[in-house]
Write an enzyme that holds these catalytic residues in place. Sequence first.
Site, PDB file in Angstrom:
ATOM      1  N   CYS A 187     -10.372  -2.230  -0.685  1.00  0.00           N
ATOM      2  CA  CYS A 187     -10.964  -1.267  -1.621  1.00  0.00           C
ATOM      3  C   CYS A 187     -10.633  -1.649  -3.069  1.00  0.00           C
ATOM      4  O   CYS A 187     -11.177  -2.617  -3.581  1.00  0.00           O
ATOM      5  CB  CYS A 187     -10.515   0.152  -1.276  1.00  0.00           C
ATOM      6  SG  CYS A 187     -11.563   1.440  -1.997  1.00  0.00           S
ATOM      7  N   HIS A 313     -12.513   0.368   4.267  1.00  0.00           N
ATOM      8  CA  HIS A 313     -11.147   0.570   4.757  1.00  0.00           C
ATOM      9  C   HIS A 313     -11.067   0.184   6.236  1.00  0.00           C
ATOM     10  O   HIS A 313     -11.210   1.043   7.120  1.00  0.00           O
ATOM     11  CB  HIS A 313     -10.719   2.028   4.589  1.00  0.00           C
ATOM     12  CG  HIS A 313     -10.483   2.426   3.177  1.00  0.00           C
ATOM     13  ND1 HIS A 313      -9.226   2.444   2.603  1.00  0.00           N
ATOM     14  CD2 HIS A 313     -11.339   2.814   2.199  1.00  0.00           C
ATOM     15  CE1 HIS A 313      -9.323   2.833   1.345  1.00  0.00           C
ATOM     16  NE2 HIS A 313     -10.594   3.060   1.070  1.00  0.00           N
ATOM     17  N   GLU A 315      -8.554  -0.431   8.006  1.00  0.00           N
ATOM     18  CA  GLU A 315      -7.404   0.186   8.670  1.00  0.00           C
ATOM     19  C   GLU A 315      -7.772   1.487   9.381  1.00  0.00           C
ATOM     20  O   GLU A 315      -7.072   1.909  10.313  1.00  0.00           O
ATOM     21  CB  GLU A 315      -6.271   0.439   7.657  1.00  0.00           C
ATOM     22  CG  GLU A 315      -6.518   1.529   6.628  1.00  0.00           C
ATOM     23  CD  GLU A 315      -7.235   1.047   5.384  1.00  0.00           C
ATOM     24  OE1 GLU A 315      -7.135   1.742   4.347  1.00  0.00           O
ATOM     25  OE2 GLU A 315      -7.895  -0.005   5.438  1.00  0.00           O
TER      26      GLU A 315
END
Length: 342
Positions: A187, A313, A315
């Site tokens: 990001c 993102h 994750e």
Amino acid sequence: SVKMLLEAGIQPDILVCRTEYHLNSEIKRKIALFCNVEKSAVIESIDANTIYDVPLKMMEEGLDTITIKKLGLKSKEPNLDKWKNFLHKLRNPKNEIKIGLIGKYIELKDSYKSILESLIHAGTENDVKVNVKSIHSEYINEENINDKLDGLNGLIVAPGFGQRGIDGKILTIEFARVNNIPFFGICLGMQMAVIEYAKNVKKINDANSTEISKKCKNPIIDLMTNQKEIINKGGTMRLGAWDCEIIKNTKSYSIYNKKLISERHRHRYEFNNDYNDKIFDENFVKAGINPNTDLVEIIENNNHPWFIGVQFHPEYKSSISNPHPLFVDFVGASLKNFLKNN
């Protein structure tokens, strides 16, 4: 707590009791008696070495059996082979590496929790223990950067908002780029990677983001045109799952092994496509774009062992059963870097 529930007209069926010590049969009997539940419904939840031990411990306590009984469902033996294999690899790594996590909310331990867990998932996939060194980007400068980043096998520049710690992130990215250290920008980390390349390679000295400097002369990172009139900040955010079309013959394509992916977003600012020709070249490339908006989703530096930045993102989608491929490959590259230097 059970008394308060009963006062509200709620009778619990199962009690999961957090404890530092094992609950013996007599304690369970007393809890069951005074709380009006079956003794088999008093489940011990003892401290574990890792959160990933908890499902197996709950199974040993019979939480699955009593839950299925209470719900009137047919019993079926769960297959936890994959989970057990994950735990075995987690406890028995073949190597250890050190990853630097560069962020601006390091003092808040849970701020990057999803990234930390994704590194655990990716580490077990590579049979390696990932030791994370969290470094506050605000305290990185030209004088101490060598000491701060010494001995790290890979670097992640984390997401975030606002101006604080930006200079430290840019210095870190330059350090990773020049010294061929595997780099993963997420990001804001991707945005700073673009700005670093613009400043230090393309010599656009006043390149910046309008998030950092609203009146900068070269807004490499900016709000999309259709967002600028939105006053409510929440409305300017690109949230949720968005498609990304990966360019063939890129490292990202070889990692995902498919052309179209979907990843989750949470950000306001984007790469400004007005600077496409000024920034990207044969070394610094767009590896993924949104097929509907043409916004940049992934950037890569081809003149580097492993240098990837993503606007999304990853994750948020990593799990034990499906560790995210970008994290897996990044940890693999960091392990390769470790083995090369040791």
